[in-house]
Design a protein around this motif. Structure first.
Motif, PDB file in Angstrom:
ATOM      1  N   HIS A   1      28.291  22.762  22.991  1.00 35.94           N
ATOM      2  CA  HIS A   1      26.912  22.443  22.634  1.00 35.94           C
ATOM      3  C   HIS A   1      26.199  21.751  23.809  1.00 35.94           C
ATOM      4  O   HIS A   1      25.072  22.108  24.163  1.00 35.94           O
TER       5      HIS A   1
ATOM      6  N   TYR B   1      33.532  22.474  20.363  1.00 36.25           N
ATOM      7  CA  TYR B   1      32.138  22.854  20.157  1.00 36.25           C
ATOM      8  C   TYR B   1      31.147  21.786  20.595  1.00 36.25           C
ATOM      9  O   TYR B   1      30.002  22.089  20.892  1.00 36.25           O
TER      10      TYR B   1
ATOM     11  N   THR C   1      16.499  25.179  18.893  1.00 34.15           N
ATOM     12  CA  THR C   1      17.738  24.477  19.258  1.00 34.15           C
ATOM     13  C   THR C   1      18.708  25.490  19.852  1.00 34.15           C
ATOM     14  O   THR C   1      18.459  26.690  19.810  1.00 34.15           O
TER      15      THR C   1
ATOM     16  N   GLU D   1      21.357  26.166  18.515  1.00 36.25           N
ATOM     17  CA  GLU D   1      22.038  26.821  17.397  1.00 36.25           C
ATOM     18  C   GLU D   1      21.212  27.998  16.872  1.00 36.25           C
ATOM     19  O   GLU D   1      21.626  28.700  15.955  1.00 36.25           O
TER      20      GLU D   1
ATOM     21  N   SER E   1      24.836  32.234  17.816  1.00 31.72           N
ATOM     22  CA  SER E   1      23.901  31.235  18.324  1.00 31.72           C
ATOM     23  C   SER E   1      23.797  31.309  19.846  1.00 31.72           C
ATOM     24  O   SER E   1      24.608  31.955  20.516  1.00 31.72           O
TER      25      SER E   1
ATOM     26  N   THR F   1      24.424  28.882  21.825  1.00 33.22           N
ATOM     27  CA  THR F   1      25.637  28.244  22.344  1.00 33.22           C
ATOM     28  C   THR F   1      26.765  29.260  22.492  1.00 33.22           C
ATOM     29  O   THR F   1      27.353  29.408  23.558  1.00 33.22           O
TER      30      THR F   1
END
Lengths: 321, 511
Positions: free
Chosen positions: B384, B380, B400, B402, B357, B359
C-alpha cells in the motif's frame, strides 16, 4: 455384429444428437451459449411422453416436447440476454431446473406405453440397392426429418438474409445493432429455436426411437455430447451431422462388441470380463474429447471457429464487441 | 475546400443538445450545424463529447433535451434505423464490421433487400458499380478480416453510401491510417462533397482540418468552445487552447546524449502470428543505452508480434539478447530479471488487471521482492505504501490506491503501467503505442517520462503509428512493413514522405 446394423443404428440414434446439436448451433451462432441442452432435452422427452400418453396422440406429444424445450430455453434467454447474467452459470442451472422439473412432472410415467411417431419406408428411394436399405428403409419418420434439417439449416445460416443477420449478431453485435438489427430479438429467437430443437431431440427419444420414460436415464448425458459436437463441428450443421451419426454408430459398435464370445477367432474380453465393459462404454466419450482438441486447433487457424461474441452479454454503447 | 455561400441551406441543425451519463454531462447545450455540400470538422479531446454528439445524430442515444432538424424538418430518432432512413450514415472510429462476413454481406447487413436468399454474386456487381462512382476500391468478395484498415474504412463508407446516405459522419477516420491513406481519404471526401454529400469530419489534427474542412466546431468537456468558425488562419496553439483550455507545449525538450553500451541485440528474428502465418521476417537491430529506437508502420505489419517476441511472450526463431543474456524462447520472467520493462499496446487486457486495485496492479512485477514480500507472504501494508508513493510521483488521478484499475481514465491507466514498469529502473523499455488514444495533456506527460528514462540510460524500443511522435522522441527510426524492417535512418535525417511510402511498401531502402 454386422455393418448394416451398425450403420442403421448410427443414423437412428444419431438423429437425437443432430437435433440437439443443430439447435445449439443456432443459439450459439447468435452469441448465446446454452449449456442447458440436457435439461431441455429431458423436459422435452417427458412432455412429449406425457402428452402423448394422456391424449393418446403422438403428434400432440411431439408438439408438446418441442414447446417444452423452447419455453424452458426462454428462461435462460431472460437471464442471459435481458439480465446479462453469466451464460455458463445460467446454462448449468437450466440443466438442473429442466432435469428436476422433468423428474417431478414425469413421476409415475415409467413403464407406461404411449402411441409413437410412425416408422416409415420411403417409396422409390428405398429401392436403391444397398443405399436404400441403409438410409431409407424402416426408419422412424423423425430420422428423415433429420436428413432434411441438416442441409436446410446449413443453407439458412450461410445463404439467407436472416442467417446472415444471425451470424452478424453472434460475431459483432454492435455492428448489427448499428444497422438496425435487433440484437436482443435475434438472440431470443434463436435461443428459443435452439430450445425447441433440444425439446424435439428429447421427444425423438421418448416417443420415437427408443420409446419410454426412464427418468433421467432417458437422455443419459446426450445433451452434453450435443454441446461437444457443436464445438467439434465448428458451428457447422454438416460437420455436426457427421459427428452425430458417427457417434451413434460408435455407441452401437461398442454395444455389439459385448455380444459374441469369440471375435475373429479370439476370446472376446468384453464378453468375459464385465468390468472391461465400462471402459468400452467410455470410448465414444473419450473420442469426443480427442475430436474436440483436434477440431478446435484447426478452427482457430482458419478463423472458422467460435462466434466472437459467444458468451458475452450485449449492452448498447458499452466497450467491447 | 469549397467556399460555400452563406445562404446554403442546412442539412443538419442540432440545438441545445443535452446528454447526461451517470456522473457526467456529456453534452451541455451543444449547438451544431452542417450545410449541404459542406465538410464540417468537429474537434475535441477524448471525452469532450464529440462521439456522444454524433451518436445522438445517428440515433444511438436519445438526448435529454434539444432539437434536431434534418433538411429543415424536425426529427427524433429512436434507433439507428430512423437516422439511416433520414440519410445519415456514420463511419465509426471502431469499425462496425463483422470480420467473418464478406464485404458485400457487410454492406447488405440490416437491409430489407435481398428478401431471403442472398444471391451474393448479383450484389457483388452492384457494389462494384457503386465503388466506381465514388472511387472507393475494395474486393467485394473478400472477408473483412482479410482487409487492411484503410480498405475496411472504405467498406464502412460504401456501407453508408449504399444506404443512400446524404450526410456522412466520419469519426476520427484518419487515426488508423498511414499518411498515403490519409491523402486518399481526403480525396474521397472531396469527391463525395462534389457529388452533393455533406460530411462531418471528427479529428484532432489541425493540418487535416485545414486541408479539407469548410468550418470547424470545437468541444471541451461537453460544451462548444467554438461554433462553426473558419479553420483557416487558426494556429495550432490556439486550437489546442480551445480543446484543452490551457496552453500546451508541443515540443518536449530532448537533450543530446551519447549512446552507450549495446543493451538489446535482436538477430535474425522471425516469428508467426496467431494464425500460424509468418509475421516477423528475419529482423535484426540493436539498441544502445540512452537511445530510443523507433519503429514506424501501419498497424498489423508485425509490430505486435515483434514486441511479443522481444518481451519473451512469443516463441521465435533467431535470437534476442538483453545485456548479452539470451532471452528468446525463455520465460517473460527471465526477461524481466534482465531489466525489461514492457508497456503493452493493450492497456486493459495485458497491461493491467482491470478488476484489481491500483496497489495490486502496481506490485505485479515486484511482489516477490523485499519489502513487499517477506518469503511467501505479501505485506499489504508495505504494498500500500509503495503504491501510494508511486501514485504521488507519477500523478495518478484516483481517489485511493484501492480504486479498481478499470475505473481509471486511459491516461491515468497508462501512468499506472509506467509507474510499475519504470520505477524499477529498467535497462530496456519496450513501449507499444504508449500515447495512443490519450489527450494532449497526458501525451505530453508520457513522452516526458520516456525521455527521462533515456536520459537515465535506458534503451527504449518505441513502436508507434504517430510519425510525429516517433520523429520527436527517437534517435533512430526504422519502418516495418509486412514483418520486415524496410529502412532505417537517424531521426534527424528522416523524411516524413519517405517514411510514409515505406510504410505502405512503396519504397524500401536497406541501409
Amino acid at each position: 455384429m454386422n455393418l448394416e446394423v451398425i450403420l442403421r443404428a448410427g443414423l437412428s440414434t444419431g438423429t437425437i444428437l443432430i437435433f440437439a446439436a443443430i439447435g445449439e448451433i443456432f443459439a450459439e451462432r447468435s452469441g448465446v451459449m446454452n449449456l442447458g441442452v440436457e435439461g431441455m432435452m429431458l423436459i422435452g422427452a417427458m412432455a412429449a411422453f406425457k402428452v402423448s400418453y394422456v391424449t393418446q396422440n403422438a403428434w400432440l406429444g411431439l408438439l408438446a416436447g418441442i414447446l417444452a424445450g423452447g419455453i424452458l430455453s426462454l428462461a435462460h434467454g431472460l437471464v442471459v440476454i435481458s439480465l446479462q447474467a453469466d451464460q455458463t452459470v445460467s446454462g448449468l442451472s437450466l440443466t438442473f431446473l429442466g432435469t428436476g422439473l422433468a423428474l417431478v412432472i414425469g413421476e409415475g410415467l415409467t413403464g407406461l406405453n404411449t402411441p409413437t411417431i410412425p416408422t416409415v419406408t420411403l417409396p422409390l428411394l428405398s429401392k436403391i440397392p444397398f443405399i436404400g436399405l441403409i438410409f431409407f428403409t424402416d426408419f422412424n419418420l423423425l430420422v428423415y426429418v433429420g436428413y432434411l434439417l441438416i442441409p436446410l439449416s446449413w443453407y439458412f445460416i450461410f445463404k439467407t438474409r436472416p442467417g446472415m443477420h444471425l451470424r452478424a449478431v453472434g460475431e459483432k453485435p454492435s455492428a448489427a445493432d448499428s444497422l438496425g438489427i435487433s440484437v436482443y430479438g435475434t438472440r431470443y429467437l434463436y435461443t428459443f429455436i435452439g430450445g425447441c430443437l433440444a425439446g424435439l431431440a428429447g421427444a425423438t427419444i421418448s416417443i420415437a426411437i427408443s420409446p419410454g420414460w426412464y427418468s433421467n436415464l432417458t437422455t443419459s448425458g446426450q445433451g452434453w455430447i450435443a454441446i461437444a459436437l457443436v464445438i467439434f463441428a465448428r458451428w457447422n450443421p454438416y460437420t455436426a451431422a457427421l459427428g452425430g451419426y458417427f457417434f451413434g454408430m460408435l455407441r452401437r459398435f461398442t454395444l455389439d462388441l459385448q455380444g459374441p464370445a469369440m471375435i475373429l477367432g479370439l476370446r472376446n474380453p468384453f464378453f468375459y470380463d464385465h468390468n472391461l465393459v465400462f471402459f468400452l462404454q467410455m470410448v465414444p466419450f473419450a473420442l469426443t474429447i480427442v475430436a474436440l482438441v483436434w477440431g478446435s486447433g484447426a478452427a482457430r487457424r482458419n478463423r472458422r471457429g467460435t462466434p466472437a461474441a459467444l458468451g458475452i452479454p450485449y449492452v448498447r454503447g458499452e466497450r467491447g464487441l | 475546400m469549397t467556399n460555400l455561400p452563406e445562404n446554403t441551406p442546412y442539412a443538419v441543425e442540432m440545438q441545445d443538445i443535452v446528454i447526461r451519463f451517470p456522473g457526467v454531462l456529456a453534452n451541455d447545450h451543444v449547438n451544431f450545424t452542417l450545410r449541404k455540400g459542406e465538410i464540417h470538422a468537429l474537434l475535441g479531446e477524448n471525452g469532450a463529447g464529440k462521439s456522444t454528439l454524433m451518436n445522438v445524430l445517428s440515433g444511438m442515444y436519445q438526448p435529454e433535451s434539444g432539437t434536431i432538424r434534418i433538411n429543415g424538418e424536425p426529427v427524433s430518432f429512436r434507433s439507428p434505423k430512423g437516422a439511416i432512413a433520414s440519410g445519415i450514415g456514420m463511419v465509426h472510429q471502431h469499425f462496425m464490421l463483422v470480420p467473418t462476413l464478406t464485404v458485400t454481406e457487410n454492406i447488405l447487413l440490416g437491409l430489407n433487400e435481398p428478401k431471403f436468399i442472398m444471391k451474393l454474386a448479383t450484389y457483388d456487381k452492384k457494389i462494384q458499380k457503386l465503388q466506381e462512382t465514388f472511387g472507393l476500391k475494395v474486393d467485394p468478395t473478400a472477408k473483412i478480416w482479410q482487409l487492411s484498415v484503410g480498405e475496411q474504412q472504405r467498406v464502412e463508407i460504401l456501407k453508408t453510401l449504399y444506404r443512400g446516405a446524404e450526410i456522412l459522419i466520419l469519426d476520427e477516420p484518419t487515426a488508423v491510417l498511414a499518411p498515403q491513406e490519409i491523402d486518399e481519404l481526403m480525396e474521397t471526401m472531396r469527391t463525395l462533397v462534389s457529388q452533393g454529400k455533406s460530411i462531418i469530419f471528427i479529428s484532432h489534427k489541425l493540418n487535416e482540418v485545414q486541408a479539407v474542412a469548410d468550418r470547424l466546431t470545437v468541444l471541451r468537456k461537453g460544451k462548444a468552445t467554438a461554433e462553426g468558425i473558419d479553420p483557416q488562419g487558426l494556429t495550432r496553439t490556439q486550437l489546442a487552447e480551445l480543446m484543452v483550455g490551457r496552453k500546451v507545449i508541443f515540443q518536449v525538450e530532448k537533450v543530446e546524449r551519447e549512446p552507450g553500451e549495446v543493451v538489446l541485440e535482436v538477430e535474425n528474428l522471425s516469428t508467426t502470428n496467431n494464425r500460424g502465418l509468418p509475421a516477423v521476417r528475419n529482423v535484426s537491430f540493436q539498441i544502445q543505452e540512452g537511445e530510443i529506437f523507433g519503429i514506424a508502420g501501419i498497424a498489423g505489419n508485425g509490430q505486435s508480434e515483434l514486441v511479443e517476441a522481444v518481451t519473451g511472450l512469443r516463441p521465435i526463431e533467431g535470437s534476442v539478447r538483453i545485456n548479452g543474456t539470451e532471452v528468446g524462447n525463455c520465460s517473460p520472467q527471465k526477461s524481466i530479471r534482465c531489466g525489461l520493462a514492457h508497456i503493452p499496446e493493450d492497456r486493459t487486457g495485458m497491461g493491467t488487471a482491470p478488476n484489481l486495485s491500483i496497489t495490486k496492479n502496481i506490485i505485479m512485477k515486484n511482489y516477490a521482492q523485499d519489502p513487499i514480500s517477506n518469503g511467501w507472504r505479501i505485506d499489504y501494508l508495505a504494498a500500500h505504501d509503495h503504491a501510494a508513493e508511486l501514485k504521488e510521483v507519477y500523478d495518478i488521478q484516483a481517489p485511493t490506491v484501492e480504486t479498481m484499475a478499470r475505473k481509471l481514465s486511459g491516461g491515468n491507466l497508462q501512468k499506472l503501467i509506467l509507474a510499475r514498469e519504470i520505477s524499477g529502473d529498467p535497462k530496456l523499455i519496450v513501449a507499444m503505442q504508449p500515447t495512443r488514444g490519450l489527450d494532449v495533456g497526458a501525451i505530453e506527460g508520457i513522452q516526458r517520462l520516456l525521455l527521462e528514462q533515456r536520459q537515465k540510460g535506458a534503451a527504449i524500443l518505441l513502436i508507434s503509428e504517430e510519425l510525429e511522435e516517433l520523429l520527436m522522441l527517437s534517435d533512430r527510426i526504422a519502418v516495418i512493413f509486412d514483418g520486415e524492417l524496410v529502412g532505417e535512418m537517424a531521426a534527424s535525417q528522416a523524411d516524413l514522405n519517405q517514411i510514409g511510402m515505406m510504410m505502405t511498401g512503396a519504397l524500401r531502402s536497406d541501409g
